[in-house]
Design a protein around this motif. Structure first.
Motif, mmCIF file in Angstrom:
data_model
loop_
_atom_site.group_PDB
_atom_site.id
_atom_site.type_symbol
_atom_site.label_atom_id
_atom_site.label_comp_id
_atom_site.label_asym_id
_atom_site.label_seq_id
_atom_site.Cartn_x
_atom_site.Cartn_y
_atom_site.Cartn_z
ATOM 1 N N ASP A 188 -0.681 7.471 1.536
ATOM 2 C CA ASP A 188 -1.505 6.605 2.231
ATOM 3 C C ASP A 188 -1.800 7.044 3.653
ATOM 4 N N ARG A 222 1.006 -1.097 -0.097
ATOM 5 C CA ARG A 222 -0.031 -0.033 -0.055
ATOM 6 C C ARG A 222 0.917 1.214 0.087
ATOM 7 N N ASP A 258 1.257 3.829 -3.035
ATOM 8 C CA ASP A 258 0.852 5.306 -2.435
ATOM 9 C C ASP A 258 1.501 5.680 -1.413
#
Length: 203
Positions: free
Chosen positions: A126, A119, A123
């Motif tokens: 995030d 994740r 990104d």
């Protein structure tokens, strides 16, 4: 081992340990920590011709128990040849599925370190994801465990530690991933040469 049903006092101590580690980081360590996931994102995009989500999935799938240098070598080799090697069967299978077009979020264990690692590489902004590896654990508990079991395969313990990083980040006005990366850099460099770690490990 951190109790799964930690008391409020224990949780507070974990948060304070993380904040203390943050303040112990040098300006240079903070800068490297702040850019860690962005740099990894760019590397993921480069190895997959502009598809960082797929690259992040391959890197994460091949990250367990590997140094960051070795992790990148295996991921680059897999993306260049279309064939993942040099890891456990489960990791190789996941990497192959991702290279074949599967969504990494449907292949990787998203509630654990590997999925959270994906994740954040995919990104770097995030706001919720937190990578809890052995070093992030040791920062939170304020003790270097060495080869002792940290119990991070327990989803509840992982979630507890991740929440403590989120709380520390909220108090510091930072992203949880930034707090984790900066404290990780400071901690791993502090213990370098003590025999408790190998080469720089993936965050």
């Amino acid at each position: 081992m951190v109790p799964v049903n930690a008391s409020p006092e224990t949780r507070e101590q974990l948060v304070r340990n993380i904040i203390t580690a943050w303040h112990s980081a040098t300006a240079e360590q903070r800068q490297r920590g702040r850019t860690w996931y962005r740099t990894a994102h760019d590397l993921a995009a480069k190895m997959t011709d502009g598809h960082p989500r797929a690259g992040a999935g391959v890197i994460a799938a091949l990250s367990a128990n590997k140094s960051w240098t070795e992790n990148l070598r295996l991921a680059r080799q897999a993306c260049e040849t279309g064939h993942a090697v040099g890891h456990f069967t489960d990791a190789l299978t996941k990497a192959a599925q991702i290279m074949a077009g599967a969504d990494p979020a449907e292949v990787l264990p998203m509630e654990r370190k590997t999925g959270q690692f994906f994740r954040l590489i995919a990104d770097p902004e995030d706001p919720e994801a937190v990578v809890i590896d052995r070093h992030a654990h040791d920062v939170a508990v304020g003790e270097t465990y060495g080869n002792r079991d940290r119990g991070l395969s327990c989803a509840s313990r992982y979630a507890l530690l991740a929440d403590c990083y989120r709380e520390a980040a909220w108090r510091l006005g930072e992203l949880p991933s930034t707090v984790q990366a900066v404290t990780w850099v400071a901690h791993t460099e502090r213990i370098a040469g003590t025999g408790t770690r190998g080469p720089s490990r993936a965050a």
